[in-house]
Enzyme design. Structure first.
Site: not given
Ligand code: GCW
Length: 560
Positions: A275, A168, A247
């Site tokens: 989340e 990311e 995720d």
């Molecule tokens: O799901 C995503 C989240 C991000 C997070 C990422 C991760 C810290 O939306 O906010 O970043 O996973 O786990 O690295």
């Protein structure tokens, strides 16, 4: 030992002549905070950070309270900063941070907790002014060697570092044509003399996908990126693997890396911060999910093959295993914003220490220790907590479809919110059906598992129905095991889920006067928001499918 004695006393258990030994099954039991140095928290739902404010590290009464709190439930490692390490947080490796870090580390060590920091792979560029972070570059090596020497000589009790690399937008070894193993081993060799470890995250996937592309499947990414390196990592590297291949959704299958990585130290990564599971507004007691994950049979061996066996070090003869969770705390008076979300923090620690405890035993303990031993309260709260995950799933995304959340914030419904985006999280609904075919006939994700699981997941009739749409593209007319069509089940699940929230509120009202009023009111306020959220999910999802299909609900309930 003292904490467990206190627990028994608070639960009004007989402690006369007590003589017990309890050892933790999983050696590393860690909390990962996604706190930023400006005091904000990525995916934080309980106020601001209590580790950082305006670029400064905080060490105060709350630091000690926190250490005591989490030590009392069995945690022994804490990473204080976000895995997305910006320029400000990169400064934690600078001389200017060492005095505060050392004070913090000392507070932690009084409670048997080791300090960890998340680091930016490109720190030599961000802090050292170098023009590269290539692990094969001599200057880069000299920079890290000196940096580690400085920090370890000043900050005691430092367990090591977490790295989110090539993920990311975070930098990593891939930018220099080096492998994940090369990148991790490079740092591991340099921290070895300090008996420290590198925790290397496996959340590596293409976040710039084209939604038109049906050939790539994000679910396959972690496995594809790491499986080739099994056995290639140093003894002091841990791979940190998210529980599922996507995720932290309300339901996902277990990551196929568990069981397949047999010669590599592993940490199971869970998320307490809600989340995608209600953001500490909606109640979602996560222990049933965690327990399911630990109990998942990988078929990597004939027996002792579950994820729990793997991270206890029973399945493969390795010393280093662990469990980590993204923390759900903040500076809120009750630590977790939602009073009931504290059951997740408590429960994670307890489960990490004693994986054989059941979600119900853990919830029971938490209710006794936090509120009361009163039977009515216990019964009502146990009922609410233990069903909460299932209810959340019913009114949001049942049958394993996942996502459909509001982009960025991830709270509330937006059925097509991520459908035409770059993130690789598609449901591909049209007027005939929904889901991504991930079987051997589709993207082939199921082939990442051992044969018995591949077979179970591959076949629609044996695939667990709560994961049906994760693994398969299914027509709305498909008749499920209860004799109703998929579409009717989608409608029913959403109507029922919202109804369940109403019933939950009714049951909760019985607690008025039985628990402290300010807690009662705080929970009730959130329950009302949860009901609104559930109704919004129900109506948006049902309307979406009704409009796609034109098929009525057999019970004729209101769809828009
Ligand atoms: O799901 C995503 C989240 C991000 C997070 C990422 C991760 C810290 O939306 O906010 O970043 O996973 O786990 O690295």
């Amino acid at each position: 030992g003292v904490f467990s004695l206190l627990r028994l006393a608070a639960m009004e258990k007989n402690i006369q002549g007590i003589d017990t030994v309890v050892n933790p099954d999983i050696p590393l039991r860690m909390l990962d905070h996604w706190d930023n140095c400006d005091g904000s928290i990525e995916r934080g739902y309980a106020g601001r950070s209590f580790f950082f404010r305006d670029g400064k590290i905080l060490v105060n009464e709350r630091t000690r309270d926190y250490a005591r709190l989490i030590s009392s439930v069995g945690i022994n490692a804490v990473a204080i900063n976000n895995v997305n390490v910006d320029k400000c947080a990169a400064q934690l490796l600078n001389e200017s941070s060492f005095t505060s870090l050392s004070r913090l580390a000392k507070v932690f060590s009084g409670y048997g907790i080791r300090l960890f920091l998340s680091i930016n792979y490109a720190s030599p560029m961000l802090l050292g002014g170098l023009d590269t972070a290539d692990p094969e570059d001599g200057k880069v090596k000299i920079w890290w060697k000196k940096t580690f020497h400085d920090i370890f000589s000043r900050v005691p009790n430092l367990g090591g570092f977490i790295v989110k690399a090539d993920s990311e937008g975070c930098p990593g070894p891939l930018s220099y044509g080096r492998s994940q193993a090369c990148g991790a081993n490079f740092l591991a060799d340099l921290v070895k003399e300090y008996h420290a470890v590198i925790v290397w995250r496996c959340f590596v996937y293409n976040c710039r996908q084209d939604w038109r592309d049906y050939t790539s499947d994000r679910a396959k990414a972690a496995y594809d990126n790491f499986i080739g390196f099994d056995g290639a990592f140093r003894e002091n590297v841990f791979l940190q693997i998210k529980n599922g291949p996507m995720d932290f959704q309300i339901r996902e299958p277990v990551s196929p890396l568990f069981g397949k990585m047999q010669k590599t130290n592993q940490i199971l990564e869970l998320q307490l911060a809600q989340e995608y599971t209600g953001q500490q507004i909606d109640i979602c007691y996560l222990l049933p999910m965690f327990k399911e994950i630990l109990g998942f049979r990988t078929y990597c061996r004939e027996n002792n093959d579950t994820v729990g066996d793997i991270i206890r070090g029973v399945a493969f003869p390795r010393k280093h295993f662990g469990i980590a969770a993204v923390a759900n705390t903040g500076d809120a008076e009750n630590w977790t914003g939602s009073d009931l979300a504290a059951a997740n923090l408590y429960g994670f620690g307890r489960l990490a220490f004693s994986p054989d405890l059941s979600p119900s035993e853990i919830a029971h303990e938490w209710i006794s220790l936090t509120l009361t031993n009163d039977k009515t309260v216990t019964d009502v709260l146990l009922g609410i907590l233990l069903r909460s995950r299932e209810i959340y799933e019913k009114y949001t995304t049942p049958f394993g479809i996942g996502w459909m959340v509001t982009p960025n914030t991830h709270y509330g419904p937006s059925v097509d919110g991520y459908e035409y985006s770059q993130w690789g999280t598609y449901h591909r609904a049209d007027h005939t059906g929904i889901g991504v075919e991930r079987s051997s006939r589709g993207t082939g994700f199921t082939k990442q598992y051992f044969a018995p699981n591949t077979k179970i997941f591959d076949t629609v009739s044996t695939c667990p129905e709560n994961l049906l749409l994760f693994f398969h593209r299914v027509p709305y007319a498909y008749v499920m095991r209860n004799g109703k069509t998929l579409l009717q089940n989608i409608y029913d699940s959403h109507f029922e889920g919202a109804e369940d929230v109403k019933n939950m509120i009714e049951r909760f009202m019985k607690l008025k006067g039985l628990i402290p009023n300010y807690i009662f009111e705080r929970i009730l306020a959130r329950l009302k928001l949860q009901l609104k959220n559930a109704e919004e999910w129900r109506d948006q999802v049902n309307t979406y499918f009704y409009r796609k299909t034109g098929i009525n609900d057999v019970q004729g309930r209101k769809i828009y």
